[in-house]
Design a protein around this motif. Structure first.
Motif, PDB file in Angstrom:
ATOM      1  N   PRO A   1       0.801  -1.231   0.000  1.00 55.37           N
ATOM      2  CA  PRO A   1       0.000   0.000   0.000  1.00 55.37           C
ATOM      3  C   PRO A   1       0.828   1.274   0.000  1.00 55.37           C
ATOM      4  CG  PRO A   1      -0.200  -1.182   2.096  1.00 55.37           C
ATOM      5  CD  PRO A   1       0.483  -2.098   1.152  1.00 55.37           C
TER       6      PRO A   1
ATOM      7  N   VAL B   1      -9.895  -2.960  -6.857  1.00 54.99           N
ATOM      8  CA  VAL B   1      -9.312  -3.109  -5.525  1.00 54.99           C
ATOM      9  C   VAL B   1      -8.480  -4.379  -5.502  1.00 54.99           C
ATOM     10  CG1 VAL B   1      -9.880  -3.548  -3.096  1.00 54.99           C
ATOM     11  CG2 VAL B   1     -11.219  -1.882  -4.394  1.00 54.99           C
TER      12      VAL B   1
ATOM     13  N   ARG C   1      -5.285  -6.856   6.241  1.00 56.14           N
ATOM     14  CA  ARG C   1      -6.311  -5.937   6.735  1.00 56.14           C
ATOM     15  C   ARG C   1      -7.588  -6.765   6.897  1.00 56.14           C
ATOM     16  NH1 ARG C   1      -5.394  -0.123   6.024  1.00 56.14           N
ATOM     17  NH2 ARG C   1      -3.127   0.052   6.238  1.00 56.14           N
TER      18      ARG C   1
ATOM     19  N   SER D   1     -11.081  -6.657   4.938  1.00 53.63           N
ATOM     20  CA  SER D   1     -10.974  -5.822   3.740  1.00 53.63           C
ATOM     21  C   SER D   1     -10.786  -6.685   2.502  1.00 53.63           C
ATOM     22  CB  SER D   1      -9.789  -4.863   3.872  1.00 53.63           C
ATOM     23  OG  SER D   1      -9.539  -4.214   2.634  1.00 53.63           O
TER      24      SER D   1
ATOM     25  N   GLN E   1      -6.949  -2.715  -1.221  1.00 49.77           N
ATOM     26  CA  GLN E   1      -6.785  -1.276  -1.404  1.00 49.77           C
ATOM     27  C   GLN E   1      -7.143  -0.888  -2.841  1.00 49.77           C
ATOM     28  OE1 GLN E   1      -2.768   0.224  -1.837  1.00 49.77           O
ATOM     29  NE2 GLN E   1      -3.111   1.879  -0.379  1.00 49.77           N
TER      30      GLN E   1
ATOM     31  N   ASP F   1      -6.515   4.821   4.090  1.00 45.73           N
ATOM     32  CA  ASP F   1      -5.511   4.330   3.148  1.00 45.73           C
ATOM     33  C   ASP F   1      -6.123   3.790   1.862  1.00 45.73           C
ATOM     34  OD1 ASP F   1      -3.381   4.877   4.909  1.00 45.73           O
ATOM     35  OD2 ASP F   1      -3.758   3.010   5.989  1.00 45.73           O
TER      36      ASP F   1
ATOM     37  N   PHE G   1      -8.392   1.353   1.706  1.00 42.97           N
ATOM     38  CA  PHE G   1      -8.817  -0.045   1.806  1.00 42.97           C
ATOM     39  C   PHE G   1     -10.341  -0.091   1.913  1.00 42.97           C
ATOM     40  CE2 PHE G   1      -4.404  -0.724   2.577  1.00 42.97           C
ATOM     41  CZ  PHE G   1      -4.161  -2.055   2.251  1.00 42.97           C
TER      42      PHE G   1
END
Length: 597
Positions: free
Chosen positions: A12, A341, A349, A352, A355, A428, A430
């Motif tokens: 990221p 993504v 994460r 999630s 990102q 960020d 995510f």
């Protein structure tokens, strides 16, 4: 001066460094044809495709180099041009995966517009989609039903090589496409009973393919495995165009792909033989693979990409535990070309899907009663919106002298795409999905429009109301089920209606697994259909069945909250918690344990 085409993209922290350089300065090819020409110029003798006839005979594969691929695509594109296909004309593609379909798909984007359609649909449904695409020519595979399809010309894939033998392979005789031209139209589920055709420009497809290929985890020597059907955007963008950009070899499974039962017994040997580095599939595929003994050296496999539907924690744990290969989640939708993504190998994460990808913006918004949007702060749940070079220009709504006419149909607001999904986005970038604002049923990664089922049930003379929803399923994530109301005095049963729908729904996967007859369908306070209540009922029925043999469980309730369904399991203090977790671990439904004191 052109910036580096392949920047470091490992985690990221690399995202702001990548975006410090405008995408226009990266030197991307303008069109998918330019992608192919570039690959043939850089790696003419390198193997581009290894195509398996079927899983059981994978050793009899054929190989095609990048140079050979360009020559074949040029010849087919020139043949299509000779049949009258021009820039605004669609070419229908109706075939299971095969070597010639890969060629024809690329060629259709050179000569005109590719319009791939699922060959598993009923013939009249296929005819409707192709008519809406404006296809002038249909390229069809062997054994595919083409009855009722009206086009100017049909091309039999089995005879393709003979048909194009006299065409030049070193160039395209027509005017090549430009970045803003439409490259393809894909049928996609929507909120109405009629599937929409989402248009992709060449720039859309090249940008998204580059974002996928710009992955430091894989390089030019990496080998990618492909088994999803080419009427799906993942197959086109992730396992065809992205490897073309990077010069990677792609091993294509046989016509049935992941639907071939023999593939699961052979896959690890295929991985060892070709030294496959990555694959892309839906959660149900990994659930089956987790049960297959690893009988080969699969140390070449760096990662396995997963998307299209929610990944149950139990599937992740089982697959990674059995293989040692990390599952990397992602998220995307046809209206944003494919992927928006992605996840990373060394970054966790929890909860999630990953990102946002470079040059794509994401945010959560609240849709106000007047239709306007209010941006929400990081961490707050709202409708997920996406903006950037992968967002499509719209749906095909008609044709004019220049080709397809496209319209966002309310999905595009100032360049932002309303995904219809509920999510929160952290600082960020995510994304944490929390549910679906739309009612699509996602079976094994395949979108099923509930209206398709409802329209069929409403055609029954005794049915007065119908609603279809997704029921949790260990193998497919969700399966369609339906609820109906019937006329007073009617004796028709749920089983009767289940058989009625199975005989009439266009695609077998969309046939409801059960039909329940109710006195009334639930509605909201203002009289609108309330499908969450039906999803809760379907969830309760399924989880009650799954927990039947677990000692200490006294009941299960499905509770509606925050736009989704949560299962509440009532149990005595002596409940077998290991058995409980095993029974529920394969479902994507969140659940809590409520123990009696």
């Amino acid at each position: 001066m052109t910036a580096e085409l392949w920047p470091r993209y490992d985690g990221p922290e690399d995202l702001p460094l990548i975006e410090a350089v405008p995408l226009a300065d990266r030197g991307l090819p303008a069109t998918t044809y330019d992608v192919l020409c570039r690959a043939a110029a850089l790696w003419p003798d390198r193997t581009a495709l290894s195509v398996l006839p079927e899983a059981a005979r994978w050793r009899d594969h054929t190989d095609v180099t990048f140079g050979e691929l360009l020559g074949r695509v040029n010849r087919v594109a020139n043949h299509l041009h000779g049949l009258g296909v021009r820039r605004g004309d669609a070419v229908g593609l109706l075939s299971p995966n095969c070597e010639d379909l890969v060629v024809a798909t690329l060629a259709a984007q050179v000569a005109g517009i590719a319009a791939p359609v699922n060959a598993g649909l009923r013939a009249d449904h296929v005819a409707e989609l192709l008519a809406r695409s404006g296809a002038r020519v249909l390229v069809a595979g062997e054994g595919v039903d083409t009855s009722g399809i009206g086009v100017d010309a049909m091309v039999d894939l089995a005879q393709l090589d003979g048909l194009v033998a006299g065409q030049p392979g070193d160039h395209f005789v027509g005017a090549p496409p430009v970045a803003t031209d439409i490259a393809a139209v894909f049928h996609t589920g929507g909120t109405t009973g009629v599937p929409k055709l989402a248009a992709h420009t060449h720039a859309n497809e090249v940008a998204d393919a580059w974002m996928i290929a710009a992955n430091t985890l894989l390089d030019e020597d990496s080998v990618v495995f492909a088994a999803l059907p080419l009427f799906h955007v993942n197959a086109l963008v992730v396992t065809l165009l992205a490897p073309l950009l990077r010069g990677q070899r792609v091993v294509w499974a046989g016509p049935s792909g992941y639907r071939d039962p023999a593939l699961y017994g052979e896959l690890w040997r295929i991985v060892e033989h070709f030294r496959i580095s990555a694959m892309s599939a839906v959660p149900t595929v990994y659930q089956v693979l987790a049960q297959c003994p690893v009988d080969a050296d699969i140390t070449s496999m760096r990662c396995a990409m997963v998307g299209a539907s929610a990944l149950p924690a139990a599937v992740r744990e089982a697959f990674e535990g059995a293989t040692g290969v990390r599952l990397l989640e992602g998220y995307g939708l046809t209206e944003a070309t494919c992927a928006s993504v992605r996840s990373f190998l060394q970054v966790d994460r929890p909860g999630s899907v990953g990102q946002r990808m470079p040059y794509q913006q994401v945010k959560a918004v609240r849709v106000e009663p007047d239709g306007s949007w209010t941006d929400l702060p990081a961490g707050e749940v709202g409708v997920l919106a996406i903006k950037g070079p992968t967002v499509f220009p719209g749906y095909v709504t008609g044709r004019d002298a220049g080709g397809p006419v496209v319209d966002g149909l309310g999905k595009l607001v100032d360049g932002w795409l309303d995904t219809g999904d509920l999510a929160q986005v952290d600082e960020d970038g995510f994304v944490f999905l929390t549910g679906r604002a739309k009612d699509l049923i996602i079976r094994g990664g395949h979108n099923i429009d509930p209206a398709v089922i409802e329209d069929v049930l409403l055609a029954h003379p005794d049915v007065t109301g119908a609603a279809a929803v997704g029921r949790p399923d260990v193998h497919a994530g969700e399966v369609p089920v339906a609820y109906v109301t019937v006329a007073a005095g009617a004796t028709v049963t749920g089983a009767d209606l289940e058989a009625w729908a199975a005989a009439r729904v266009a695609e077998p996967a969309a046939a409801p697994r059960s039909v329940d007859v109710l006195d009334a369908l639930p509605v909201t306070d203002v009289g609108k259909p309330y499908k969450l209540a039906l999803r809760a009922d379907a969830t309760q029925q399924e989880l009650s069945r799954a927990l039947r043999g677990v000692d200490g469980v006294s009941g299960v309730a499905a509770v509606i909250g925050d736009g989704g369904v949560v299962a509440v399991v009532d149990a005595r203090s002596t409940v077998d918690e290991i058995a409980l977790k095993e029974a529920l671990g394969g479902y994507t439904v969140p659940w809590v344990l409520r123990s009696a004191r």
